[in-house]
Design a protein around this motif. Structure first.
Motif, PDB file in Angstrom:
ATOM      1  N   LEU A 163       0.831  -1.205   0.000  1.00  0.00           N
ATOM      2  CA  LEU A 163       0.000   0.000   0.000  1.00  0.00           C
ATOM      3  C   LEU A 163       0.862   1.251   0.000  1.00  0.00           C
ATOM      4  N   ASP A 164       1.963   1.251   0.729  1.00  0.00           N
ATOM      5  CA  ASP A 164       2.835   2.423   0.758  1.00  0.00           C
ATOM      6  C   ASP A 164       3.406   2.730  -0.617  1.00  0.00           C
ATOM      7  N   GLU A 165       3.701   1.703  -1.386  1.00  0.00           N
ATOM      8  CA  GLU A 165       4.219   1.939  -2.742  1.00  0.00           C
ATOM      9  C   GLU A 165       3.138   2.533  -3.631  1.00  0.00           C
ATOM     10  N   LEU A 166       1.907   2.055  -3.485  1.00  0.00           N
ATOM     11  CA  LEU A 166       0.812   2.616  -4.266  1.00  0.00           C
ATOM     12  C   LEU A 166       0.606   4.078  -3.921  1.00  0.00           C
ATOM     13  N   LYS A 167       0.684   4.414  -2.630  1.00  0.00           N
ATOM     14  CA  LYS A 167       0.538   5.809  -2.221  1.00  0.00           C
ATOM     15  C   LYS A 167       1.705   6.653  -2.714  1.00  0.00           C
TER      16      LYS A 167
END
Length: 400
Positions: free
Chosen positions: A291-295
């Motif tokens: 999720l952090d990479e998507l953000k």
């Protein structure tokens, strides 16, 4: 990017610059009557053209495999001027090599896209280094004057170039939207100042009106009107030398032992059309990425989901794009964003509920297809809720 395309783009850049040589002192739309060209400016243009001719030949002969080599191939400004401000900034960079190392790592997901867009528009590669100066390639950077994003748009300029900013989404942080707006703005400034990139860069920092007035002041006194001769704000007079020093350090990184992040000359992300609002956590799971990479790739979204009114796209690593696209196409609409229910009590208003549950009145109205005067005690409202929330709870005003 193929060798043939590199050759074509290098030739395009050279042709753009050669157009400047026919009227080098037309640095403002009102200055076409003045063809005075000092010897220094003429030598700079000749040096620039010689460099592009050399780089075009180099791009034809060499296989470019990393973005820093591609950057060096397309540098177009004179970086070796004997100017104290450039030397001071360069000396600082040489003394603090970790600064550009850290910035290059921050830029890793975004730099291919920015550099590719810069080259596509026939701009010198130094333009792709502007976010290094503006924000350290940090899309969440926010200045005291409320300038935001990698290109540091202030609210007024952002609005002028169509960069939306609302509760769900800030386009100034969106790498695609903000880069397009910044390059469009720079193109307009470059046309206004007759193709002079130093004046263009100065105007990006100080505003076109400030630079125009400085030119008119010198012109009225028969003084030179190149960047170095103008009386501009101190910040601007340091801004351009800082960029030139940064470009020079990146050009000469090997000579100074500077280690830049390894960025291949290939796209890092791809755009996936979502077809509507989606929960970011759910999208990350569908794409099988963190999720952090998507953000990190979608910093324009301020909440736990994409904006209801768009943009309806997500940036994901190239390798995951097809998987996410297929997963979204088969995802039922009712599963895109989770909803929780809330029963209206006496005294409730849409405004108070929006604040309480960290959403907006418009979202509540659109989701429930109601008007403010239609609320009644006992009525059940649907409130968008992130997929990892077990129950609907009031939350603060920060991003979810």
């Amino acid at each position: 990017m193929t060798k043939q395309r590199l050759s074509t783009l290098a030739l395009t850049c050279a042709l753009v610059l050669s157009g400047c040589s026919s009227a080098p002192q037309q640095t403002h739309t009102q200055l076409h009557q003045h063809d005075r060209l000092d010897k220094h400016s003429a030598l700079l243009i000749q040096a620039r053209m010689a460099r592009f001719a050399h780089l075009q030949q180099q791009s034809e002969e060499d296989e470019i495999s990393d973005l820093w080599s591609l950057t060096r191939t397309h540098l177009g400004l004179e970086l070796d001027l004997n100017d104290l401000r450039i030397e001071q900034h360069f000396a600082w960079l040489a003394k603090h090599p970790q600064h550009l190392t850290n910035v290059s790592e921050q830029a890793l997901p975004y730099y291919y896209y920015v550099l590719d867009q810069v080259i596509e528009r026939g701009m010198p590669a130094e333009v792709a280094l502007l976010p290094v100066i503006e924000s350290g390639y940090n899309p969440y950077a926010l200045s005291p004057s409320n300038a935001a994003g990698p290109w540091q748009f202030i609210p007024g300029t952002a609005k002028h170039f169509g960069l939306e900013n609302n509760w769900w989404y800030d386009a100034r942080r969106d790498i695609v939207a903000s880069t397009d707006a910044a390059l469009t703005y720079l193109s307009q400034l470059n046309e206004q100042f007759g193709g002079d990139w130093l004046l263009t860069l100065a105007a990006y920092n100080a505003g076109g009106g400030t630079v125009s007035r400085a030119i008119e002041y010198n012109q009225a006194r028969n003084l030179p009107i190149d960047f170095w001769s103008l009386n501009l704000p101190q910040q601007t007079m340091n801004y351009v030398p800082k960029l030139l020093a940064t470009a020079r350090m990146i050009r000469d990184a090997e000579d100074y032992g500077l280690e830049l992040a390894d960025i291949p000359a290939e796209p890092y992300f791809a755009e996936v059309e979502t077809g509507g609002q989606v929960d970011l956590k759910q999208a990350a799971e569908l794409a099988e990425i963190d999720l952090d990479e998507l953000k990190q790739l979608n910093p324009g979204f301020s909440r736990w989901a994409t904006a209801p009114e768009g943009p309806h796209r997500l940036l994901v690593p190239v390798e995951q794009a097809e998987q996410l696209q297929q997963a979204l196409e088969s995802l039922p609409d009712e599963e895109r964003v989770n909803f929780a229910s809330y029963t209206i009590k006496s005294g409730d208003t849409l405004g108070a509920l929006a604040r309480r549950f960290n959403t907006t009145v418009q979202v509540l109205q659109t989701t429930n297809r109601i008007q403010p005067h239609q609320l009644r005690v006992g009525q059940t409202l649907l409130v968008p809720a992130a997929s990892d929330r077990i129950a609907l709870k009031p939350s603060g005003s920060g991003p979810g």
